[in-house]
Design an enzyme around this catalytic site. Structure first.
Site, PDB file in Angstrom:
ATOM      1  N   GLY A  98       0.820  -1.208   0.000  1.00  0.00           N
ATOM      2  CA  GLY A  98       0.000   0.000   0.000  1.00  0.00           C
ATOM      3  C   GLY A  98       0.852   1.255   0.000  1.00  0.00           C
ATOM      4  N   GLY A 100       2.701   3.551   1.495  1.00  0.00           N
ATOM      5  CA  GLY A 100       3.320   3.678   2.810  1.00  0.00           C
ATOM      6  C   GLY A 100       3.856   5.058   3.105  1.00  0.00           C
ATOM      7  CE  LYS A 117       8.658   8.050  -3.108  1.00  0.00           C
ATOM      8  NZ  LYS A 117       9.369   7.509  -4.296  1.00  0.00           N
ATOM      9  N   GLY A 130       7.182   6.811   6.767  1.00  0.00           N
ATOM     10  CA  GLY A 130       6.328   7.583   5.873  1.00  0.00           C
ATOM     11  C   GLY A 130       6.974   8.809   5.281  1.00  0.00           C
ATOM     12  NE  ARG A 187       1.307   2.444  -6.724  1.00  0.00           N
ATOM     13  CZ  ARG A 187       2.546   2.916  -6.734  1.00  0.00           C
ATOM     14  NH1 ARG A 187       3.555   2.119  -7.007  1.00  0.00           N
ATOM     15  NH2 ARG A 187       2.774   4.172  -6.468  1.00  0.00           N
ATOM     16  CG  ASP A 260       5.114  -3.062  -4.912  1.00  0.00           C
ATOM     17  OD1 ASP A 260       5.736  -4.114  -5.128  1.00  0.00           O
ATOM     18  OD2 ASP A 260       5.604  -2.099  -4.288  1.00  0.00           O
ATOM     19  CG  ASN A 261       7.772  -0.320  -7.281  1.00  0.00           C
ATOM     20  OD1 ASN A 261       7.002   0.231  -6.503  1.00  0.00           O
ATOM     21  ND2 ASN A 261       8.949  -0.764  -6.901  1.00  0.00           N
ATOM     22  CG  ASP A 270       6.537   3.705  -7.332  1.00  0.00           C
ATOM     23  OD1 ASP A 270       6.024   4.812  -7.099  1.00  0.00           O
ATOM     24  OD2 ASP A 270       5.942   2.639  -7.153  1.00  0.00           O
TER      25      ASP A 270
END
Length: 493
Positions: A98, A100, A117, A130, A187, A260-261, A270
């Protein structure tokens, strides 16, 4: 004293919002507020991204914007959230992941998702803080804009803000926040999450959202067996194949191609331990954390296919036919080599396909690898040499001059019917003079840590127009210094 965002304060920068991802419901995200940072300051901004969003440049540089894009105040109309997804990391199922350290402010009415980000912990931070640090934020900001300048599909970066707030990595560093922008940050891992948890209704909701929002052609009935979900898989496979062809042609190493990227829209997202090749080393591993070399430069196309296979498995409950899913994936194997040939022909200034193109391209790539030739410099010198017919600057790059001369003869015969001036012009518009080499990013980072953002601004200007000559800035297109080889970039970068 702990800083908290003012629950009632809203900054209006004139952005209109349309929260279509948030409309999917609470299964897909957690609503939360960014965690403020002390004493924020500007590090860098992108006027072209501001223009994309319809954001007035004066408003972008205001103190109100500074506070909002650091996460200290909420933007009027925004609806901050962190999305949940899962994924395979370095080929191993990692379970729930997720956002993060990324917080989606929402989607603008013009169709751009805006994300902070480094804006603080979320429920998906696991053991992380984070936060993002200044060095990694500068790298992401510059590379986002550099890739756009090269014509490679990518997320964009609106701005970076910095703060003296401490962040612990290998050492104590200062915090920063990148405001990044994309049509979507969905993603492969979003689909894997719901499939792995047996949430087929949510999986279909997500797939329908992506199709209706970004791939409406998948519903026209002309796709594979009239199945919109196999058509989606095929469309994503083809976009990903074309993206990989561009990465390979420009010499870009992503460094951490976990599922996930991987963008469902075929975007580069990312930016962590990335690198543009200096010497052409096909097996180069840019990520110091990648001890097995899984994401080496020459493995990227196959890894992308592996990731698409994971996406196919996630979509299989909707596709309903394993053979249909395999057929959708097969498109990657056709599109990637074709797209790569298109990219490489352009680098050689070849307007039309002809017999022998493959041998010509394979021949030069082999010579580049055998001689350890600097990849960007070779292509730029060759572009100029075609126009001047002086090949000595190109020959100077090779220890094996006889081998190169043999290839140059083949190349000359291959393009003998072309207008050389036109060919050279095409090549100069395809082979960049400037790329974001690691040492250039490192120099900008070192200056920024001392409060000097001039180097970042100079580099940004060059990378936004990387095919232009930019007189007086040849040092930014020169061979990397010896110390560049000692730069280590890891997943924490």
């Amino acid at each position: 004293m702990t800083l908290t965002a003012d629950s009632d304060a809203r900054t209006d920068l004139g952005l209109a919002w349309d929260h279509r991802f948030a409309a999917l419901g609470p299964d897909f995200f957690t609503e939360l507020r960014p965690t403020p940072l002390p004493s924020p300051h500007w590090v860098g901004t992108s006027p072209s991204v501001a223009q994309l969003l319809g954001l007035d440049e004066a408003a972008l540089h205001s103190d109100e914007a500074l506070q909002a894009f650091t996460g200290n105040r909420l933007l009027a109309g925004s609806r901050p959230l962190a999305s949940v997804y899962s994924g395979h990391q370095f080929g191993v199922w990692a379970g729930q992941l997720g956002d993060g350290r990324a917080i989606l402010l929402g989607e603008t009415a013009s169709g751009w998702e805006v994300q902070l980000k480094g804006a603080g912990r979320t429920p998906y931070s696991r053991m992380g803080d984070g936060r993002a640090v200044l060095r990694s934020s500068i790298r992401e900001f510059l590379c986002s804009e550099a890739m756009h300048g090269l014509g490679v599909p990518t997320s964009r970066a609106l701005c970076i803000t910095g703060s003296p707030g401490p962040v612990r990595r290998e050492e104590i560093e200062t915090a920063a926040v990148v405001t990044r922008v994309a049509r979507s940050f969905v993603r492969f891992g979003h689909f894997e999450h719901f499939a792995a948890n047996g949430q087929e209704a949510a999986l279909q909701t997500l797939a329908d959202y992506v199709i209706d929002r970004y791939y409406p052609e998948c519903r026209d009935g002309t796709g594979l067996a009239g199945n919109p979900y196999s058509a989606l898989l095929q469309a994503v496979s083809e976009r990903t194949a074309r993206l990989m062809a561009q990465w390979q042609a420009v010499g870009f190493c992503h460094g951490v191609m976990n599922t996930d990227n991987m963008s469902i829209l075929g975007l580069t997202i990312d930016y962590g331990p990335f690198q543009f090749l200096d010497a052409f080393v096909p097996g180069h591993v840019c990520n110091h954390s990648d001890s097995q070399g899984r994401y080496a430069y020459n493995r990227q196309p196959n890894v992308a296919y592996w990731n698409l296979f994971c996406l196919a498995q996630a979509l299989l409950p909707l596709i309903g036919d394993q053979d249909l899913a395999k057929q959708a994936l097969e498109s990657y194997k056709t599109v990637f080599p074709e797209a790569f040939m298109v990219q490489m022909r352009a680098k050689l200034g070849l307007v039309e396909a002809s017999d022998g193109d493959g041998a010509l391209i394979d021949g030069i790539l082999l010579l580049l690898a055998q001689n350890g030739v600097d990849y960007p410099i070779f292509w730029r010198r060759l572009s100029h040499a075609v126009g001047t017919q002086d090949m000595e600057p190109v020959r100077d790059l090779f220890a094996d001059r006889a081998g190169l001369d043999q290839w140059l003869l083949l190349y000359s015969e291959h393009s003998m019917h072309m207008d050389l001036a036109h060919q050279a012009d095409l090549m100069l518009k395809t082979n960049p003079k400037f790329v974001l080499r690691n040492h250039l990013g490192e120099q900008a980072i070192r200056a920024a840590k001392l409060g000097d953002f001039g180097e970042l601004q100079t580099l940004q200007r060059l990378l936004e127009r990387p095919f232009d000559e930019h007189p007086g800035h040849d040092a930014y297109a020169a061979f990397p210094p010896d110390w560049a080889s000692s730069i280590e970039i890891s997943c924490s970068s």
